[in-house]
Motif scaffolding. Structure first.
Motif, PDB file in Angstrom:
ATOM      1  N   PRO A 174       0.826  -1.214   0.000  1.00  0.00           N
ATOM      2  CA  PRO A 174       0.000   0.000   0.000  1.00  0.00           C
ATOM      3  C   PRO A 174       0.858   1.262   0.000  1.00  0.00           C
ATOM      4  CG  PRO A 174       0.062  -0.958   2.190  1.00  0.00           C
ATOM      5  CD  PRO A 174       0.782  -1.915   1.299  1.00  0.00           C
ATOM      6  N   GLY A 175       0.309   2.300  -0.595  1.00  0.00           N
ATOM      7  CA  GLY A 175       0.982   3.593  -0.537  1.00  0.00           C
ATOM      8  C   GLY A 175       0.838   4.217   0.845  1.00  0.00           C
ATOM      9  N   ALA A 176       1.702   5.168   1.144  1.00  0.00           N
ATOM     10  CA  ALA A 176       1.714   5.790   2.475  1.00  0.00           C
ATOM     11  C   ALA A 176       0.954   7.120   2.465  1.00  0.00           C
ATOM     12  CB  ALA A 176       3.142   6.020   2.939  1.00  0.00           C
ATOM     13  N   VAL A 177       0.371   7.444   3.609  1.00  0.00           N
ATOM     14  CA  VAL A 177      -0.222   8.765   3.848  1.00  0.00           C
ATOM     15  C   VAL A 177       0.677   9.468   4.862  1.00  0.00           C
ATOM     16  CG1 VAL A 177      -2.201  10.046   4.698  1.00  0.00           C
ATOM     17  CG2 VAL A 177      -2.546   7.952   3.362  1.00  0.00           C
ATOM     18  N   SER A 178       1.375  10.481   4.385  1.00  0.00           N
ATOM     19  CA  SER A 178       2.336  11.166   5.244  1.00  0.00           C
ATOM     20  C   SER A 178       2.407  12.636   4.840  1.00  0.00           C
ATOM     21  CB  SER A 178       3.711  10.504   5.123  1.00  0.00           C
ATOM     22  OG  SER A 178       4.685  11.226   5.848  1.00  0.00           O
ATOM     23  N   PHE A 179       2.701  13.490   5.842  1.00  0.00           N
ATOM     24  CA  PHE A 179       2.850  14.927   5.593  1.00  0.00           C
ATOM     25  C   PHE A 179       4.163  15.398   6.207  1.00  0.00           C
ATOM     26  CE2 PHE A 179      -1.665  14.157   5.338  1.00  0.00           C
ATOM     27  CZ  PHE A 179      -2.050  14.914   4.253  1.00  0.00           C
ATOM     28  N   ARG A 180       4.779  16.314   5.489  1.00  0.00           N
ATOM     29  CA  ARG A 180       6.037  16.878   5.960  1.00  0.00           C
ATOM     30  C   ARG A 180       5.726  18.001   6.939  1.00  0.00           C
ATOM     31  NH1 ARG A 180      10.479  19.912   2.087  1.00  0.00           N
ATOM     32  NH2 ARG A 180      11.952  20.451   3.740  1.00  0.00           N
ATOM     33  N   ARG A 181       6.177  17.834   8.170  1.00  0.00           N
ATOM     34  CA  ARG A 181       5.944  18.841   9.205  1.00  0.00           C
ATOM     35  C   ARG A 181       7.260  19.086   9.923  1.00  0.00           C
ATOM     36  NH1 ARG A 181       1.495  15.324   9.891  1.00  0.00           N
ATOM     37  NH2 ARG A 181      -0.541  16.247   9.383  1.00  0.00           N
TER      38      ARG A 181
ATOM     39  N   GLY B  27       3.963  11.076   1.145  1.00  0.00           N
ATOM     40  CA  GLY B  27       3.823   9.615   1.242  1.00  0.00           C
ATOM     41  C   GLY B  27       4.294   8.923  -0.027  1.00  0.00           C
ATOM     42  N   GLY B  28       5.154   7.929   0.106  1.00  0.00           N
ATOM     43  CA  GLY B  28       5.702   7.210  -1.048  1.00  0.00           C
ATOM     44  C   GLY B  28       4.805   6.071  -1.510  1.00  0.00           C
ATOM     45  N   ASN B  29       5.099   5.561  -2.703  1.00  0.00           N
ATOM     46  CA  ASN B  29       4.337   4.449  -3.273  1.00  0.00           C
ATOM     47  C   ASN B  29       4.758   3.122  -2.643  1.00  0.00           C
ATOM     48  OD1 ASN B  29       3.184   6.312  -5.051  1.00  0.00           O
ATOM     49  ND2 ASN B  29       4.727   5.916  -6.633  1.00  0.00           N
ATOM     50  N   GLY B  30       3.857   2.162  -2.705  1.00  0.00           N
ATOM     51  CA  GLY B  30       4.166   0.823  -2.202  1.00  0.00           C
ATOM     52  C   GLY B  30       5.015   0.034  -3.195  1.00  0.00           C
TER      53      GLY B  30
ATOM     54  N   LEU C 266       3.692 -15.942 -13.038  1.00  0.00           N
ATOM     55  CA  LEU C 266       2.686 -15.003 -12.537  1.00  0.00           C
ATOM     56  C   LEU C 266       3.392 -13.724 -12.086  1.00  0.00           C
ATOM     57  CD1 LEU C 266       0.270 -17.227 -10.377  1.00  0.00           C
ATOM     58  CD2 LEU C 266       0.051 -16.550 -12.771  1.00  0.00           C
ATOM     59  N   ARG C 267       2.849 -12.596 -12.507  1.00  0.00           N
ATOM     60  CA  ARG C 267       3.445 -11.307 -12.164  1.00  0.00           C
ATOM     61  C   ARG C 267       2.848 -10.778 -10.865  1.00  0.00           C
ATOM     62  NH1 ARG C 267       2.882  -5.798 -12.695  1.00  0.00           N
ATOM     63  NH2 ARG C 267       4.762  -4.647 -13.335  1.00  0.00           N
ATOM     64  N   GLY C 268       3.716 -10.231 -10.016  1.00  0.00           N
ATOM     65  CA  GLY C 268       3.239  -9.651  -8.770  1.00  0.00           C
ATOM     66  C   GLY C 268       2.469  -8.369  -9.001  1.00  0.00           C
ATOM     67  N   GLY C 269       1.595  -8.034  -8.066  1.00  0.00           N
ATOM     68  CA  GLY C 269       0.783  -6.821  -8.174  1.00  0.00           C
ATOM     69  C   GLY C 269       1.616  -5.562  -7.995  1.00  0.00           C
ATOM     70  N   ASP C 270       1.224  -4.500  -8.683  1.00  0.00           N
ATOM     71  CA  ASP C 270       1.923  -3.220  -8.538  1.00  0.00           C
ATOM     72  C   ASP C 270       1.585  -2.586  -7.194  1.00  0.00           C
ATOM     73  OD1 ASP C 270       3.123  -3.305 -11.059  1.00  0.00           O
ATOM     74  OD2 ASP C 270       1.341  -2.492 -12.023  1.00  0.00           O
ATOM     75  N   GLY C 271       2.526  -1.784  -6.700  1.00  0.00           N
ATOM     76  CA  GLY C 271       2.300  -1.106  -5.432  1.00  0.00           C
ATOM     77  C   GLY C 271       1.290   0.031  -5.552  1.00  0.00           C
ATOM     78  N   GLY C 272       0.636   0.344  -4.436  1.00  0.00           N
ATOM     79  CA  GLY C 272      -0.338   1.437  -4.417  1.00  0.00           C
ATOM     80  C   GLY C 272       0.335   2.800  -4.387  1.00  0.00           C
ATOM     81  N   ARG C 273      -0.382   3.800  -4.813  1.00  0.00           N
ATOM     82  CA  ARG C 273       0.159   5.160  -4.848  1.00  0.00           C
ATOM     83  C   ARG C 273       0.116   5.789  -3.459  1.00  0.00           C
ATOM     84  NH1 ARG C 273      -3.539   7.952  -9.205  1.00  0.00           N
ATOM     85  NH2 ARG C 273      -2.368   9.794  -8.474  1.00  0.00           N
ATOM     86  N   GLY C 274       1.195   6.515  -3.127  1.00  0.00           N
ATOM     87  CA  GLY C 274       1.194   7.282  -1.891  1.00  0.00           C
ATOM     88  C   GLY C 274       0.425   8.585  -2.064  1.00  0.00           C
TER      89      GLY C 274
END
Length: 347
Positions: free
Chosen positions: A18-25, A36-39, A119-127
């Motif tokens: 999964p992608g990350a939910v993050s904020f620069r503080r 937040g970066g991608n998975g 079989l190809r692995g799933g792509d990571g989610g967007r951050g």
């Protein structure tokens, strides 16, 4: 080691992280925002053909194979690590088939070291950093990661050999392969002493080739009589067949036709393969009877009949010479890359 040439397994590639939910503080640093970066991508399922294996017995006890998922993304725009590939090692000659009534061929591993990303692995989610727009300055959504692929498949092993031995039970196939190779096939004075295929390497006149011995065929094997004809799959890849006929059979011509009929009923073009017909166990007969039986068998088969005895070794060398010629190995010292008919040129 137990022999198993078919196995059903479940395979699944890894899910994307999964992608990350993050904020620069950070104090004293203006213009923060989402970072937040991608998975990471999930691991692939890879099949690899390796040497030293000649059975699928390991897949009887381990039937589920799942690759690892990708690592989740993190703050500071850090992308998660991809999941490692899951490498499934199988014997050379393994086929991968669909789990349906047709058993369609999906892959065929015929060379040592051959690898297939099945079989190809799933792509990571967007951050959440990738969701930032001019109107959405602080997005909190993220991608969960794409799921991997999964399926049930059948593995079927077809042994790789240059020559295959066929014949009725007790035709002397196991004795022959023991005589010309280091194989230790079971030999007994009763039918079906061979219950699984045997492989042996023949060293003859400075060359080597592989011989496969399969359980004997009886009339009705295509309908399941005896041990059936399933093991014929192990000689589908052979370049030539050595058909052994027991010289002590009541009717050598009938013995020959029974096996040929079962090869034709099986299909897979086995009936069209080059064949060497040999009258075995001649050490129990006199020369006059050997000649008469050879003539009878030659008339029934339409092939020149060779006489041999796997027990005493009589005629074995001539049969190996004929097998080498049919297989087509180059002579020792012969360079296949050179054209003997042309003049040498540096270009």
């Amino acid at each position: 080691m137990h022999f198993l040439d078919q196995a059903k397994i479940f395979i699944k590639s890894g899910d994307g992280g999964p992608g990350a939910v993050s904020f620069r503080r950070e104090k004293y640093i203006e213009y923060g925002g989402p970072d937040g970066g991608n998975g990471g991508k999930g691991g692939d399922v890879v099949f690899e053909a390796v040497a030293g294996l000649n059975t699928l017995i390991d897949f009887r006890y381990t039937q589920h194979f799942k690759a690892k998922r990708g690592t989740p993304g993190a703050g500071r725009d850090r992308t998660g690590a991809g999941g490692p590939d899951l490498v499934i090692q199988v014997p050379v000659g393994t086929q991968i088939l669909t789990d349906d009534d047709e058993r369609s061929l999906l892959a065929d591993l015929t060379k040592e070291g051959e690898r297939i990303h099945f079989l190809r692995g799933g792509d990571g989610g967007r951050g959440n950093a990738s969701y930032k727009t001019s109107t959405n300055r602080a997005p909190r959504q993220h991608g969960p990661g794409w799921p991997g692929e999964e399926m049930w498949v059948w593995l079927r092993l077809k042994l790789l050999a240059d020559a295959g031995l066929v014949g009725l039970p007790n035709a002397g196939k196991s004795t022959f392969i023991n005589a010309v190779t280091n194989a230790q096939a079971k030999v007994g004075a009763y039918a079906f002493t061979t219950l699984r295929p045997q492989l042996g390497v023949v060293s003859h006149k400075g060359q080597e080739f592989v011989v496969a011995d399969i359980p004997g065929l009886i009339e009705g094997a295509a309908e399941g009589a005896g041990v059936g004809d399933r093991f014929l799959g192990h000689i589908e890849r052979c370049r030539v067949l050595l058909h052994l006929v027991d010289a002590n059979d009541a009717d050598v011509a009938t013995s020959y036709r029974i096996v040929r009929d079962e090869l034709e009923a099986y299909g897979a073009d086995l009936i069209d393969k080059p064949v060497i017909v040999a009258l075995n166990k001649i050490d129990t007969l006199d020369d006059e009877l050997i000649a008469a039986l050879s003539a009878e068998l030659e008339e029934a088969s339409g092939h020149k009949v060779m006489a041999l005895s796997g027990a005493s070794g009589a005629g074995v060398g001539a049969v190996l010479d004929t097998l080498l010629e049919a297989i087509g190995h180059p002579e020792p010292g012969e360079d296949e890359s050179e054209d003997a008919g042309g003049d040498w040129s540096p270009i």
